[in-house]
Each structure stands twice: as structure tokens, then as C-alpha cells.
Write an enzyme that holds these catalytic residues in place. Structure first.
Site, PDB file in Angstrom:
ATOM      1  N   TYR A  56      61.622  58.785 140.754  1.00 15.64           N
ATOM      2  CA  TYR A  56      62.752  58.529 139.859  1.00 15.64           C
ATOM      3  C   TYR A  56      62.467  57.265 139.055  1.00 15.64           C
ATOM      4  O   TYR A  56      61.849  56.323 139.573  1.00 15.64           O
ATOM      5  CB  TYR A  56      64.039  58.382 140.684  1.00 15.64           C
ATOM      6  CG  TYR A  56      65.304  58.550 139.893  1.00 15.64           C
ATOM      7  CD1 TYR A  56      65.634  59.772 139.322  1.00 15.64           C
ATOM      8  CD2 TYR A  56      66.172  57.489 139.710  1.00 15.64           C
ATOM      9  CE1 TYR A  56      66.807  59.930 138.594  1.00 15.64           C
ATOM     10  CE2 TYR A  56      67.341  57.638 138.987  1.00 15.64           C
ATOM     11  CZ  TYR A  56      67.648  58.861 138.428  1.00 15.64           C
ATOM     12  OH  TYR A  56      68.807  59.012 137.702  1.00 15.64           O
ATOM     13  N   ASN A 129      77.152  63.319 137.268  1.00 12.96           N
ATOM     14  CA  ASN A 129      77.267  64.565 136.515  1.00 12.96           C
ATOM     15  C   ASN A 129      78.404  64.589 135.490  1.00 12.96           C
ATOM     16  O   ASN A 129      78.172  65.015 134.363  1.00 12.96           O
ATOM     17  CB  ASN A 129      77.362  65.754 137.471  1.00 12.96           C
ATOM     18  CG  ASN A 129      76.030  65.985 138.163  1.00 12.96           C
ATOM     19  OD1 ASN A 129      74.997  66.041 137.518  1.00 12.96           O
ATOM     20  ND2 ASN A 129      76.043  66.085 139.475  1.00 12.96           N
ATOM     21  N   THR A 155      74.343  76.190 136.771  1.00  9.07           N
ATOM     22  CA  THR A 155      74.432  76.164 138.235  1.00  9.07           C
ATOM     23  C   THR A 155      74.537  74.748 138.780  1.00  9.07           C
ATOM     24  O   THR A 155      74.854  74.569 139.943  1.00  9.07           O
ATOM     25  CB  THR A 155      73.206  76.844 138.858  1.00  9.07           C
ATOM     26  OG1 THR A 155      72.033  76.173 138.421  1.00  9.07           O
ATOM     27  CG2 THR A 155      73.150  78.317 138.480  1.00  9.07           C
ATOM     28  N   SER A 156      74.276  73.744 137.985  1.00  5.62           N
ATOM     29  CA  SER A 156      74.359  72.375 138.472  1.00  5.62           C
ATOM     30  C   SER A 156      75.772  71.856 138.314  1.00  5.62           C
ATOM     31  O   SER A 156      76.623  72.474 137.660  1.00  5.62           O
ATOM     32  CB  SER A 156      73.404  71.479 137.680  1.00  5.62           C
ATOM     33  OG  SER A 156      73.917  71.266 136.383  1.00  5.62           O
ATOM     34  N   VAL A 158      76.553  69.378 136.516  1.00  9.30           N
ATOM     35  CA  VAL A 158      76.754  69.115 135.082  1.00  9.30           C
ATOM     36  C   VAL A 158      77.339  70.348 134.422  1.00  9.30           C
ATOM     37  O   VAL A 158      78.284  70.269 133.652  1.00  9.30           O
ATOM     38  CB  VAL A 158      75.430  68.706 134.385  1.00  9.30           C
ATOM     39  CG1 VAL A 158      75.631  68.588 132.879  1.00  9.30           C
ATOM     40  CG2 VAL A 158      74.911  67.397 134.933  1.00  9.30           C
TER      41      VAL A 158
END
Length: 161
Positions: A56, A129, A155-156, A158
Site C-alpha cells: 500500500y 468507501n 460488488t465493492s 464503493v
């Protein structure tokens, strides 16, 4: 007794995460601008896993505690803290604060109180999100009344927001 998942080196979570116990953190005196927080809920995001793996962009100092999001309850506040009170539920304003812990002492300015009516699961996932979804809708295209947004692969979180 406070506990936290910690990592001293980057790698796969199952290889590098360790549960650490801390007897002293609950008794440590607060600085004037600090708060003592108790965990209510913290999610596991892909960004958390990527942080542990070292993939990350944000890399906390090691050893570290993962967790970019969560909701905590203020247990105590330093003498100069005026924005948070014991009993408030709070979410982090900064990334990589290390929410995968049962409790901790933090600078009050890095936390924001959330309304009592907001469910814990929604509060715990409020900081990554939802702002991403709002940013996509407000900064990438100028929407007008009556416009329709079509999203593929929602699907997330967000997409759900």
C-alpha cells in the site's frame, strides 16, 4: 488489558501479524490534547491487508498496528480536548491510525464524533468507501438533476454506496 494485532515486518498477514497484550496502556496518563479510545468495531479492507504486505502507498512506522477504519468510543479526554467527550463514538480522520486494537491513546484532533443514530457497522466503514463514492460522483463528472449513473461491477462497498 489492551490488545492489538501488530506487525514488525511486511509480509503475508498470517505470517507477520501477532496479538500483543499491553497491561500499561489503560493506566497511562493522558496528555492535554489526547483521548483514550475503546474499540467498538473495525473492518478488514484490502488496503489493510496491502498495508501489512507492504504493497500500500502508505507505510506506517514499524512495528505497527494495521487498520485504516473503525469506530471507537471515547473513554477519557485530556484537559484541553473540547471537541470530544467521554461516551462519544468517533472515527479516524487520518489513514493508518492502527484501529486493529482493543483500545489506545491518540491525539484528539485525529478523530471525529459520529451521530448516535448511525449504526456501528456504518460508522466503522465510513472513512474510505463513502468518500470515494462521493468523490467519483462530484469530482469526475458534473451531474445535473435527472442524470443517470450506470455502474458496472458494483460488488465493492464503493459500488454499494
Amino acid at each position: 488489558m489492551a490488545s492489538a494485532l501488530t506487525f514488525a515486518a511486511h509480509g503475508e498477514p498470517e505470517d507477520v501479524l501477532q496479538l500483543q497484550q499491553d497491561d500499561a496502556s489503560g493506566a497511562a496518563p493522558l496528555g492535554p490534547k489526547q483521548v483514550r479510545l475503546q474499540l467498538i468495531a473495525a473492518p478488514i479492507n484490502p488496503s489493510d491487508i496491502n498495508t501489512v504486505q507492504g504493497k500500500y502507498p502508505l507505510k506506517p512506522l514499524l512495528p505497527g498496528v494495521p487498520g485504516h477504519e473503525g469506530v471507537m468510543r471515547v473513554e477519557a479526554a485530556g484537559a484541553e480536548v473540547s471537541t470530544l467527550r467521554p461516551g462519544d463514538r468517533v472515527v479516524p480522520l487520518l489513514p493508518a491510525v492502527g484501529t486493529w486494537r482493543s483500545s489506545g491513546v491518540f491525539e484528539a484532533e485525529g478523530w471525529h464524533a459520529v451521530p448516535e443514530g448511525l449504526p456501528d457497522d456504518a460508522a466503522a466503514t465510513l472513512c474510505i468507501n463513502p468518500p470515494t463514492a462521493v468523490c467519483m460522483l462530484e469530482h469526475f463528472v458534473e451531474l445535473k438533476a435527472g442524470d443517470v449513473v450506470v455502474q458496472n461491477g458494483a460488488t465493492s462497498a464503493v459500488g454499494q454506496v
